[in-house]
Motif scaffolding. Structure first.
Motif, PDB file in Angstrom:
ATOM      1  N   ALA A  38      -4.595  -1.485  18.378  1.00 17.11           N
ATOM      2  CA  ALA A  38      -4.326  -2.187  19.638  1.00 17.11           C
ATOM      3  C   ALA A  38      -3.704  -3.553  19.382  1.00 17.11           C
ATOM      4  N   ALA A  39      -4.165  -4.228  18.332  1.00 21.49           N
ATOM      5  CA  ALA A  39      -3.606  -5.543  18.009  1.00 21.49           C
ATOM      6  C   ALA A  39      -2.137  -5.430  17.594  1.00 21.49           C
ATOM      7  N   GLU A  40      -1.824  -4.329  16.909  1.00 21.31           N
ATOM      8  CA  GLU A  40      -0.448  -4.146  16.437  1.00 21.31           C
ATOM      9  C   GLU A  40       0.507  -3.825  17.590  1.00 21.31           C
ATOM     10  N   THR A  41      -0.006  -3.264  18.667  1.00 23.94           N
ATOM     11  CA  THR A  41       0.877  -2.889  19.783  1.00 23.94           C
ATOM     12  C   THR A  41       1.436  -4.108  20.511  1.00 23.94           C
ATOM     13  N   ALA A  42       0.877  -5.280  20.226  1.00 19.97           N
ATOM     14  CA  ALA A  42       1.421  -6.501  20.814  1.00 19.97           C
ATOM     15  C   ALA A  42       2.711  -6.917  20.124  1.00 19.97           C
ATOM     16  N   THR A  43       3.019  -6.269  19.001  1.00 19.49           N
ATOM     17  CA  THR A  43       4.256  -6.557  18.274  1.00 19.49           C
ATOM     18  C   THR A  43       5.231  -5.395  18.465  1.00 19.49           C
ATOM     19  N   ARG A  44       6.435  -5.554  17.933  1.00 20.90           N
ATOM     20  CA  ARG A  44       7.440  -4.503  18.049  1.00 20.90           C
ATOM     21  C   ARG A  44       7.066  -3.295  17.193  1.00 20.90           C
ATOM     22  N   GLY A  45       6.362  -3.532  16.105  1.00 24.98           N
ATOM     23  CA  GLY A  45       5.910  -2.441  15.261  1.00 24.98           C
ATOM     24  C   GLY A  45       6.895  -2.014  14.197  1.00 24.98           C
ATOM     25  N   TYR A  46       8.024  -2.709  14.094  1.00 24.26           N
ATOM     26  CA  TYR A  46       9.006  -2.403  13.047  1.00 24.26           C
ATOM     27  C   TYR A  46       8.689  -3.265  11.825  1.00 24.26           C
ATOM     28  N   LEU A  47       8.048  -2.675  10.851  1.00 15.96           N
ATOM     29  CA  LEU A  47       7.674  -3.387   9.634  1.00 15.96           C
ATOM     30  C   LEU A  47       8.310  -2.655   8.459  1.00 15.96           C
ATOM     31  N   ALA A  48       9.506  -3.073   8.079  1.00 10.05           N
ATOM     32  CA  ALA A  48      10.295  -2.330   7.099  1.00 10.05           C
ATOM     33  C   ALA A  48       9.560  -2.156   5.777  1.00 10.05           C
ATOM     34  N   LEU A  49       8.828  -3.168   5.339  1.00  7.91           N
ATOM     35  CA  LEU A  49       8.139  -3.083   4.049  1.00  7.91           C
ATOM     36  C   LEU A  49       6.719  -2.544   4.176  1.00  7.91           C
ATOM     37  N   GLY A  50       6.215  -2.493   5.395  1.00 10.20           N
ATOM     38  CA  GLY A  50       4.886  -1.933   5.579  1.00 10.20           C
ATOM     39  C   GLY A  50       3.919  -2.889   6.238  1.00 10.20           C
ATOM     40  N   LEU A  51       2.821  -2.346   6.729  1.00  6.93           N
ATOM     41  CA  LEU A  51       1.760  -3.128   7.367  1.00  6.93           C
ATOM     42  C   LEU A  51       1.149  -4.087   6.344  1.00  6.93           C
ATOM     43  N   PRO A  52       1.117  -5.395   6.615  1.00  9.86           N
ATOM     44  CA  PRO A  52       0.592  -6.346   5.624  1.00  9.86           C
ATOM     45  C   PRO A  52      -0.809  -5.998   5.123  1.00  9.86           C
ATOM     46  N   ALA A  53      -1.690  -5.556   6.016  1.00 15.07           N
ATOM     47  CA  ALA A  53      -3.048  -5.225   5.590  1.00 15.07           C
ATOM     48  C   ALA A  53      -3.070  -4.068   4.601  1.00 15.07           C
ATOM     49  N   LEU A  54      -2.187  -3.081   4.802  1.00 14.46           N
ATOM     50  CA  LEU A  54      -2.139  -1.938   3.889  1.00 14.46           C
ATOM     51  C   LEU A  54      -1.498  -2.331   2.567  1.00 14.46           C
ATOM     52  N   ARG A  55      -0.448  -3.132   2.616  1.00 21.39           N
ATOM     53  CA  ARG A  55       0.183  -3.578   1.375  1.00 21.39           C
ATOM     54  C   ARG A  55      -0.803  -4.360   0.520  1.00 21.39           C
ATOM     55  N   ASP A  56      -1.598  -5.199   1.162  1.00 17.98           N
ATOM     56  CA  ASP A  56      -2.575  -5.974   0.393  1.00 17.98           C
ATOM     57  C   ASP A  56      -3.706  -5.085  -0.125  1.00 17.98           C
ATOM     58  N   ALA A  57      -4.117  -4.089   0.662  1.00 14.60           N
ATOM     59  CA  ALA A  57      -5.189  -3.183   0.212  1.00 14.60           C
ATOM     60  C   ALA A  57      -4.748  -2.400  -1.022  1.00 14.60           C
ATOM     61  N   ILE A  58      -3.492  -1.972  -1.039  1.00 18.11           N
ATOM     62  CA  ILE A  58      -2.993  -1.228  -2.201  1.00 18.11           C
ATOM     63  C   ILE A  58      -2.817  -2.161  -3.392  1.00 18.11           C
ATOM     64  N   ALA A  59      -2.319  -3.372  -3.144  1.00 22.68           N
ATOM     65  CA  ALA A  59      -2.199  -4.347  -4.225  1.00 22.68           C
ATOM     66  C   ALA A  59      -3.557  -4.632  -4.844  1.00 22.68           C
ATOM     67  N   GLU A  60      -4.598  -4.677  -4.009  1.00 22.95           N
ATOM     68  CA  GLU A  60      -5.947  -4.918  -4.511  1.00 22.95           C
ATOM     69  C   GLU A  60      -6.407  -3.799  -5.434  1.00 22.95           C
ATOM     70  N   GLN A  61      -5.994  -2.572  -5.151  1.00 23.57           N
ATOM     71  CA  GLN A  61      -6.328  -1.447  -6.035  1.00 23.57           C
ATOM     72  C   GLN A  61      -5.763  -1.691  -7.433  1.00 23.57           C
ATOM     73  N   TYR A  62      -4.533  -2.171  -7.510  1.00 20.62           N
ATOM     74  CA  TYR A  62      -3.932  -2.461  -8.823  1.00 20.62           C
ATOM     75  C   TYR A  62      -4.607  -3.657  -9.479  1.00 20.62           C
ATOM     76  N   ARG A  63      -4.902  -4.683  -8.696  1.00 22.49           N
ATOM     77  CA  ARG A  63      -5.580  -5.847  -9.268  1.00 22.49           C
ATOM     78  C   ARG A  63      -6.936  -5.448  -9.828  1.00 22.49           C
ATOM     79  N   HIS A  64      -7.645  -4.597  -9.108  1.00 22.29           N
ATOM     80  CA  HIS A  64      -8.956  -4.139  -9.563  1.00 22.29           C
ATOM     81  C   HIS A  64      -8.834  -3.363 -10.879  1.00 22.29           C
ATOM     82  N   ALA A  65      -7.717  -2.673 -11.069  1.00 22.53           N
ATOM     83  CA  ALA A  65      -7.495  -1.906 -12.297  1.00 22.53           C
ATOM     84  C   ALA A  65      -6.954  -2.783 -13.429  1.00 22.53           C
ATOM     85  N   GLY A  66      -6.758  -4.077 -13.175  1.00 21.11           N
ATOM     86  CA  GLY A  66      -6.327  -4.985 -14.236  1.00 21.11           C
ATOM     87  C   GLY A  66      -4.848  -5.296 -14.253  1.00 21.11           C
ATOM     88  N   LEU A  67      -4.094  -4.854 -13.233  1.00 20.46           N
ATOM     89  CA  LEU A  67      -2.668  -5.127 -13.169  1.00 20.46           C
ATOM     90  C   LEU A  67      -2.411  -6.133 -12.046  1.00 20.46           C
TER      91      LEU A  67
END
Length: 476
Positions: A145-174
């Motif tokens: 619902a919070a995202e619907t207040a925006t246009r929703g065009y995020l070429a690189l991806g949802l910031p929360a998801l990009r950070d969650a995936i980056a955290e997976q790599y950080r947790h693995a030592g990268l």
């Protein structure tokens, strides 16, 4: 109309060598058969100019007489045409034989067959129970619902998801920042975007042989010609360096963890060698980790980028195999400097991946460890069941137990994979012929079999598979 693809003698030799050496009979006949295969499978479209007999003989290190005889045999069949002073090229009308290559050009990866009793040709189709709970529970709707207040065009991806995936790599030592992640519509789109970002006319992509057939689709569609990095699937630092010396590769593509279709896992020492070679040669190198979560025992070794964080290594990942393929969420992790061309390709394709799917994916990433454990247990049960039934029903088939993944790479004792795949589909148990996993159409005596189905289904389907095999033996 398909564009002409004029190959140099050296490029054509790469395509021909493996199939030519594996054939039987006189050298000229094996060469003619290998050429005909490349023509009928679309790698050498109508109108493509062929090298001179002398140049091809030099590239293949064979006698000119053999090339002259091969060209002559193909001219007699109407496959190629020649004119004095104008050269030799692929004929305008080349009729494909039924068994040469089913399906449209450049489409190798199987699409699920809903009419099959058990589709052994395609991948895991069921969703993880937690994924079902998240998707159907609707707890993510508030975030959406919070995202619907925006246009929703995020070429690189949802910031929360990009950070969650980056955290997976950080947790693995990268060390990884959200700025190094691009969200894609599954791993298949990730490969297509990478290929589009590096492609040039006549460019070469080095791959393992065999490899993931969907990667061959992606690279060929982008205009890259996939070529083997080594004689077999095993690639190390030395073989990679030799391939880079032989060819001007635009891209290298590897599946170090739970290789598709063999299920092997590359040792950490070999990963370090390959990362060093990629860094030294500044060649974009894809580490496809789509199946890494399906390792059947232990923990996967570090990703290639862990051994050379600043190297041009593009790590591809996906939620498909651990959560649900229908979600279509994948990603690319790369050095920030390498993402500009990929981001541009992404914007040109779809302006951004579905925000709805990404919002769900944020919740799923948090539960990947548990999903991995559940999927491992399920696959182990299916693998044990499959191997037991195959030994009972089809004792002449040969394979190595995989370290991970959901595939068996099976060697047939007679006939060929294409012929048997045709019969198996008629019996409601489709399999994939081995050549579809090969960049040069070799491994014709193999099939790729997906065992990632519930044991109860396997107990019904594998006897049907045995019936198909005995029926096929009666046809050859």
């Amino acid at each position: 109309m398909t564009a002409n693809v004029d190959r140099s003698a050296e490029q054509l030799a790469v395509l021909l060598l493996a199939g030519w050496h594996q054939g039987r009979g006189p050298a000229y006949l094996r060469l003619a058969q290998s050429l005909a295969t490349q023509i009928r499978t679309g790698r050498l479209p109508a109108g493509s100019r062929l090298p001179t007999e002398r140049a091809l003989a030099r590239a293949l290190a064979i006698s000119r007489t053999s090339v002259v005889s091969a060209y002559s045999a193909l001219r007699e069949e109407g496959v190629i045409v020649s004119r004095q002073g104008a050269g030799t090229w692929v004929a305008g009308e080349v009729r494909a034989k039924p068994m040469d290559r089913p399906g449209p050009p450049f489409v190798r990866e199987a699409v699920a067959d809903p009419a099959a009793l058990c589709d052994f040709a395609s991948g895991i189709g069921t969703a993880d129970p937690y994924a079902v709970e998240v998707i159907t529970g609707g707890d993510w709707l508030g975030d959406l619902a919070a995202e619907t207040a925006t246009r929703g065009y995020l070429a690189l991806g949802l910031p929360a998801l990009r950070d969650a995936i980056a955290e997976q790599y950080r947790h693995a030592g990268l060390p990884t920042s959200a700025e190094q992640i691009v969200i894609t519509g599954g791993a298949q789109q990730a490969l297509s975007l990478i290929a589009a970002a590096v492609a040039e006319p006549g460019g070469l992509a080095g791959v393992q042989n065999p490899t993931y057939s969907g990667a061959l689709d992606a690279f060929s569609s982008a205009g890259l010609m996939p070529v083997p990095l080594a004689a077999g699937p095993e690639v190390d630092g030395r073989s990679l360096a030799e391939a880079l010396h032989r060819h001007r590769l635009r891209l290298c593509y590897l599946i170090p963890t739970c290789h598709s279709p063999t299920g092997s896992v590359m040792p950490a020492s070999t990963r370090a060698e390959i990362a060093a070679v990629a860094a030294a040669n500044d060649v974009p190198t894809v580490d496809d980790t789509t199946l890494a979560g399906l390792l059947l025992t232990g923990d996967p070794p570090p990703v290639l980028a862990s051994f050379a964080p600043d190297a041009p290594i593009l790590t591809v990942g996906s939620l498909s195999k651990l959560t649900w393929p229908g979600l279509r969420i994948g990603w690319i992790r790369a050095p920030a400097a390498r993402l500009a061309a990929i981001a541009a390709a992404k914007k040109a394709v779809d302006l951004g991946t579905s925000v709805v799917s990404q919002t769900i994916a944020v919740r799923l990433v948090a539960g990947l460890a548990q999903a991995t454990a559940r999927r491992r247990q399920s696959l182990l049960e299916s693998l044990d069941c499959t191997e037991k039934l195959l030994r009972e029903q089809l004792p002449q088939w040969q394979w190595h137990r995989p370290d991970g993944g959901y595939l068996l790479w099976i060697s047939l004792p007679a006939g060929d994979g294409t012929g048997f795949a045709t019969t198996a589909r008629q019996h409601g148990v489709p399999v994939m012929p081995g050549w579809q996993s090969s960049p040069n159409n070799t491994h014709t005596d193999r099939i790729r079999l997906c065992y990632g189905h519930p044991p109860d289904l396997l107990r019904h389907a594998i006897p049907r598979l045995a019936q198909a095999w005995h029926s096929y033996l009666g046809e050859i």
